[in-house]
Write an enzyme that holds these catalytic residues in place. Structure first.
Site, PDB file in Angstrom:
ATOM      1  N   LYS A  97       2.561  -8.200  33.636  1.00 15.69           N
ATOM      2  CA  LYS A  97       3.661  -8.872  33.789  1.00 15.69           C
ATOM      3  C   LYS A  97       3.036 -10.283  33.964  1.00 15.69           C
ATOM      4  O   LYS A  97       2.320 -10.632  34.948  1.00 15.69           O
ATOM      5  CB  LYS A  97       4.291  -8.397  34.951  1.00 15.69           C
ATOM      6  CG  LYS A  97       5.694  -9.554  35.232  1.00 15.69           C
ATOM      7  CD  LYS A  97       6.763  -9.163  36.390  1.00 15.69           C
ATOM      8  CE  LYS A  97       7.858  -9.745  36.318  1.00 15.69           C
ATOM      9  NZ  LYS A  97       7.674 -11.278  36.378  1.00 15.69           N
ATOM     10  N   HIS A 107      34.436 -31.957  28.804  1.00 15.92           N
ATOM     11  CA  HIS A 107      34.857 -32.173  30.195  1.00 15.92           C
ATOM     12  C   HIS A 107      34.735 -33.832  30.606  1.00 15.92           C
ATOM     13  O   HIS A 107      33.535 -34.338  30.180  1.00 15.92           O
ATOM     14  CB  HIS A 107      34.088 -31.262  31.216  1.00 15.92           C
ATOM     15  CG  HIS A 107      34.192 -29.745  30.809  1.00 15.92           C
ATOM     16  ND1 HIS A 107      34.885 -29.017  31.436  1.00 15.92           N
ATOM     17  CD2 HIS A 107      33.755 -29.101  29.934  1.00 15.92           C
ATOM     18  CE1 HIS A 107      34.831 -27.875  31.286  1.00 15.92           C
ATOM     19  NE2 HIS A 107      34.166 -27.707  29.983  1.00 15.92           N
ATOM     20  N   ASP A 149      43.732 -27.965  39.831  1.00 13.62           N
ATOM     21  CA  ASP A 149      43.397 -26.851  39.092  1.00 13.62           C
ATOM     22  C   ASP A 149      43.776 -25.656  39.799  1.00 13.62           C
ATOM     23  O   ASP A 149      43.288 -25.188  40.956  1.00 13.62           O
ATOM     24  CB  ASP A 149      42.020 -26.871  38.955  1.00 13.62           C
ATOM     25  CG  ASP A 149      41.373 -25.668  37.925  1.00 13.62           C
ATOM     26  OD1 ASP A 149      42.232 -24.831  37.527  1.00 13.62           O
ATOM     27  OD2 ASP A 149      40.281 -25.549  37.771  1.00 13.62           O
ATOM     28  N   GLY A 177      43.002 -22.591  29.078  1.00 15.66           N
ATOM     29  CA  GLY A 177      42.195 -21.758  28.156  1.00 15.66           C
ATOM     30  C   GLY A 177      41.560 -20.605  28.850  1.00 15.66           C
ATOM     31  O   GLY A 177      40.841 -19.763  28.113  1.00 15.66           O
TER      32      GLY A 177
END
Length: 878
Positions: free
Chosen positions: A265, A691, A709, A745
């Site tokens: 790893k 946005h 909202d 949406g």
């Protein structure tokens, strides 16, 4: 040939080749090619009478050479003395070892860098006139450089030049960092002391130009960059696109059986490397293009003998201190050397290998990597079949992080499917920084970090990290924190004693943390900071809990407790889209125009660009000239996406920029859209969502709208959300404010109040907060005004937090990066009553709606503001 021998006569005269191992000067027939394949560049670190760096450029069959007394500096303000020396033979580019004492140049020689160079002016004229400009493409040095000859002093015989770094992305104010960080051989990985002592010489075989690449590799020859005659063929195939990576599930014990391949790893950054006619591209696990951060890996893979390929692996630091994550952070910051361990092959020469068993993919990977000369930068990730417990014990004893066990017969599938398992020697996880505890010690920016992770829509506090910082790390973090400061806690809950003096931050930075264990209350114990994970989005960090140890069966198959996930099917493209590689929209060239972004309905990249071009007339009156945050999905919404608010290098000119002073006093360039071309240009850069701030670039501190909202708990029906929207509208109307509605949406509704640009943000925020609290207090069974997910069950969160400077809300008519591409759609109050969901409109629906009346048309002419009476009515003050 005679000219080459004349050029090398001085080199041969100075050396006794019966005593030195240096190659004798001889003509290099056919090696002085043109372009990338014919111009060798190298630097040798040379500890002779005094330490210096020999800088060499191949030209006309020899190595033109300069002795750089203090070594190359990557700070353009430094001008390093470079004394011209005799020409050297091309074979000198393979020399590493010792020159006997009392011989010319006696001392230790290290091959410190190698690659190729490209002249930017005529080399013959440059050498003659005293100014040679060029680019180098080495494992360590890169970018533009200039050699300038100094005017000789009276009686001076030696030819003095200056080596100067050009201003480019490879430059750095810390000019010394390159030679101070890179202290090993680029060919054998040895230190100067090891070369002087003869250690590791058996691995330092010389590359023989008379042999084929395969013969050199078989003989164990080593060269960081093969000589011109043996470089790999060009990559003519289509460059494979990024794919979502397969991930490993954390388990407590190593699996039993021979059905598992057990690998180390690695402690670095997961990378996919795409190779093809577009060059070499390095993608992070989230699909970000980080090619520029890994020049060593890019340069090395440029020699891979294939038409195209997509490899999966891990980038680590190539450091004598070990390949730790913190070492990789330093290497990326200072330009230090990196290394790539390849552990999977997903595509090669146009063939998709995803469905082949892992053991077959790794065999193909090994065969492909064998076409490279043995190279310190590219390594094959070896594995052991079976005996996972012994491999794991050996890794832990050696101080490694652990192992990854992979089903030998499994196909490659994105996500955590249970066919890859990770077993860790220590506890290491990513956490998101949500604040810090101040320090009362002088010179220390903070005492500890407050960290957490996202779980079920809630940001959960998971403890403090107070160690692992050096001065540079602490200073870097402190500078970043200034831009992220906020007044309220981002966590769901924090112990009162810790919260009392905490400084809160927007949860955007991801930290890698090494820790001992989790306490009973879920907090990390003895956490140590390892570095920032800039390859991961904060929103994707979730608590990584240990799965129940896999049960060993007779077949050797381990049963992970997590239910395997299936990859989402990729929709097939139509014949029309397959042939449409690029196109123009409003004069903006759209690349990868046929890339399918959404299915049902089918929307391609150029379809999205055309949509924004058409919808601009409706969208821009509300969205133009507002600082924006865009959601970019370069490979499409089913792949990695990221938000961007700062305008960066490479942005198209149609995307406007504005400098904004941030809370820490520093200024950054923010992006915004002015017109339809700006919307289309953003799509070309992979944007799907827009946005926007609630203020414009010319009056940043005055709100031009309020947004409430309405965010419902999943158990709340859409009919109930519509009732809530009407209730907010009625309360606003009672106060004298008109509002409009928009379905988001997603699952909620935005109630929006257009304002004349007079209200300061403090006033707007106070009013929005006061109104939300009033409504929730009057009906606590149905509404809540705090972010708490735990308290939201069965209720609707009236999100008023979007009403402050710098906060954003989705723009009207913005497409959402969700299944089907729903659109945030303005609706009339009457129409809202008829809707069944908040995500029922897609692009074709919006195009049809453009033929009808604008539901917000009257709102453009509203003149309304916040009064003292309104503020008093919601107990918001004045």
């Amino acid at each position: 040939m005679a000219k080459v021998l004349d050029d090398l006569s001085e080199y041969n005269r100075k050396r006794d080749f019966t005593r030195t191992g240096e190659p004798k000067g001889a003509a290099a027939v056919g090696k002085a090619g043109k372009g990338k394949a014919g111009k060798l560049f190298l630097v040798q670190k040379h500890a002779a009478t005094r330490l210096h760096f020999d800088f060499r450029l191949e030209w006309k069959g020899v190595l033109k050479s300069w002795a750089v007394t203090r070594g190359p500096s990557i700070n353009p303000d430094d001008k390093r003395l470079a004394v011209r020396t005799e020409d050297h033979p091309l074979a000198y580019g393979d020399f590493e070892g010792t020159i006997p004492k009392k011989q010319y140049g006696g001392g230790t020689v290290m091959l410190w860098d190698t690659g190729w160079w490209q002249p930017l002016n005529d080399p013959d004229e440059g050498l003659r006139e005293g100014k040679l400009k060029f680019e180098v493409h080495g494992s360590r040095m890169s970018g533009g450089w200039t050699l300038v000859r100094m005017k000789p002093r009276q009686g001076e015989k030696r030819e003095n030049w200056l080596l100067i770094k050009e201003h480019d992305d490879a430059a750095n104010e810390d000019g010394e960092s390159l030679i101070s960080n890179e202290i090993t051989s680029v060919r054998t990985g040895r230190l100067m002391e090891e070369i002087a002592a003869g250690k590791g010489e058996q691995t330092a075989h010389v590359w023989q130009s008379s042999k084929s690449a395969a013969e050199n590799v078989k003989a164990g020859a080593v060269a960081a960059e093969p000589p011109p005659a043996t470089r790999a063929k060009g990559h003519s195939g289509r460059s494979p696109a990024f794919v979502k990576p397969q991930l490993a599930t954390l388990v407590s014990d190593a699996p039993i059986g021979d059905d598992w391949l057990n690998e180390a790893k690695f402690d670095g950054y997961r990378l996919q490397v795409s190779i093809g006619k577009d060059g070499v591209t390095c993608f992070t696990r989230n699909g970000l293009d980080w090619t520029e951060k890994f020049p060593d890996i890019v340069n090395a893979f440029s020699q891979l003998d294939c038409d195209s390929a997509l490899l999966d692996g891990e980038a680590v630091a190539a450091s004598q201190e070990g390949s730790t994550f913190s070492a990789l952070q330093r290497a990326l910051k200072t330009g230090g050397q990196t290394r790539f361990y390849a552990f999977d092959l997903l595509h090669v020469d146009g063939k998709d290998l995803h469905k082949q068993p892992l053991v077959e993919r790794k065999a193909a990977l090994k065969t492909l990597l064998d076409t490279l000369p043995v190279h310190p930068t590219i390594r094959y990730s070896e594995h052991v079949r079976g005996n996972a417990d012994k491999v794991f014990a050996a890794m832990c004893k050696a101080g490694q992080e652990g192992i990854i066990a992979k089903r030998a017969d499994a196909a490659y599938k994105d996500g955590r499917t249970g066919s890859w398992l990770k077993v860790k020697c220590t506890r290491r996880q990513e956490f998101v920084i949500g604040g810090y505890s101040p320090s009362d010690k002088r010179g220390r920016a903070f005492a500890s970090l407050l960290v957490g992770a996202h779980e079920n829509g809630t940001f959960v506090y998971q403890g403090r990290v107070g160690t692992g910082f050096d001065e540079d790390m602490m200073a870097d973090l402190a500078s970043r924190f200034g831009k992220l400061a906020r007044k309220t806690s981002p966590f769901e809950t924090v112990p009162a004693a810790i919260a009392r003096n905490a400084v809160w931050l927007s949860p955007q930075l991801v930290a890698e943390v090494n820790f001992a264990e989790f306490t009973d209350d879920g907090h990390i114990r003895h956490g140590a900071f390892e570095g920032l994970r800039e390859d991961k989005e904060a929103s994707t960090v979730t608590p990584e809990r240990m799965e129940t140890s896999p049960v060993a069966e007779r077949s050797g198959r381990a049963r992970p407790t997590r239910k395997p996930t299936s990859p989402k099917p990729t929709p097939k493209k139509s014949a029309q889209r397959e042939t449409e590689a690029e196109g123009d929209v409003l004069g903006i060239r759209i690349s990868s125009a046929d890339r399918l972004l959404f299915s049902d309905p089918a929307i391609s990249k150029i379809d999205l660009a055309r949509y924004y071009g058409v919808v601009a007339d409706r969208m821009l009156p509300f969205a133009a000239h507002h600082p924006a945050s865009i959601l970019r999905c370069p490979q499409g919404p089913e792949h990695a996406c990221f938000y961007q608010k700062h305008a960066g290098d490479g942005f198209l000119d149609e995307i406007a920029q504005v400098p904004i002073k941030e809370s820490d006093g520093e200024t950054a360039n923010y992006l915004y859209i002015e017109d339809a071309k700006g919307l289309v240009a953003a799509v070309q850069m992979g944007t799907i969502e827009f946005h926007i701030w609630g203020s414009t670039v010319d009056r940043l501190d005055a709100a031009d709208r309020l947004v409430f909202d309405l965010d419902p708990d999943p158990s709340v029906s859409f009919d109930t959300v519509k009732i809530a929207a009407r209730a907010v509208r009625a309360r606003l109307s009672d106060l004298g404010l008109q509002s409009v509605a928009m379905v988001s949406g997603g699952k909620g509704i935005h109630v929006i109040v257009p304002l004349s640009r007079r209200a300061a943000w403090e006033t707007a925020k106070a009013f929005a907060r006061g109104l939300a609290i009033k409504i929730s207090e009057n009906d606590p069974d149905n509404y809540i005004a705090t972010m708490s997910k735990a308290k939201r069950k069965g209720r609707i969160f009236i999100d008023w937090l979007r009403n402050e400077r710098g906060s954003t809300a989705v723009a009207p008519y913005s497409v959402r990066a969700r299944t089907g591409g729903p659109v945030a759609t303005p609706v009339s109050w009457d129409e809202l009553e008829t809707l069944d969901s908040a995500n029922g409109f897609a692009i074709p629906d919006i195009l049809d709606r453009l033929e009808t009346d604008d539901p917000w048309a009257e709102a453009r002419d509203w003149k309304q503001g916040l009064t003292k009476a309104m503020l008093k009515a919601v107990d918001a003050g004045s």
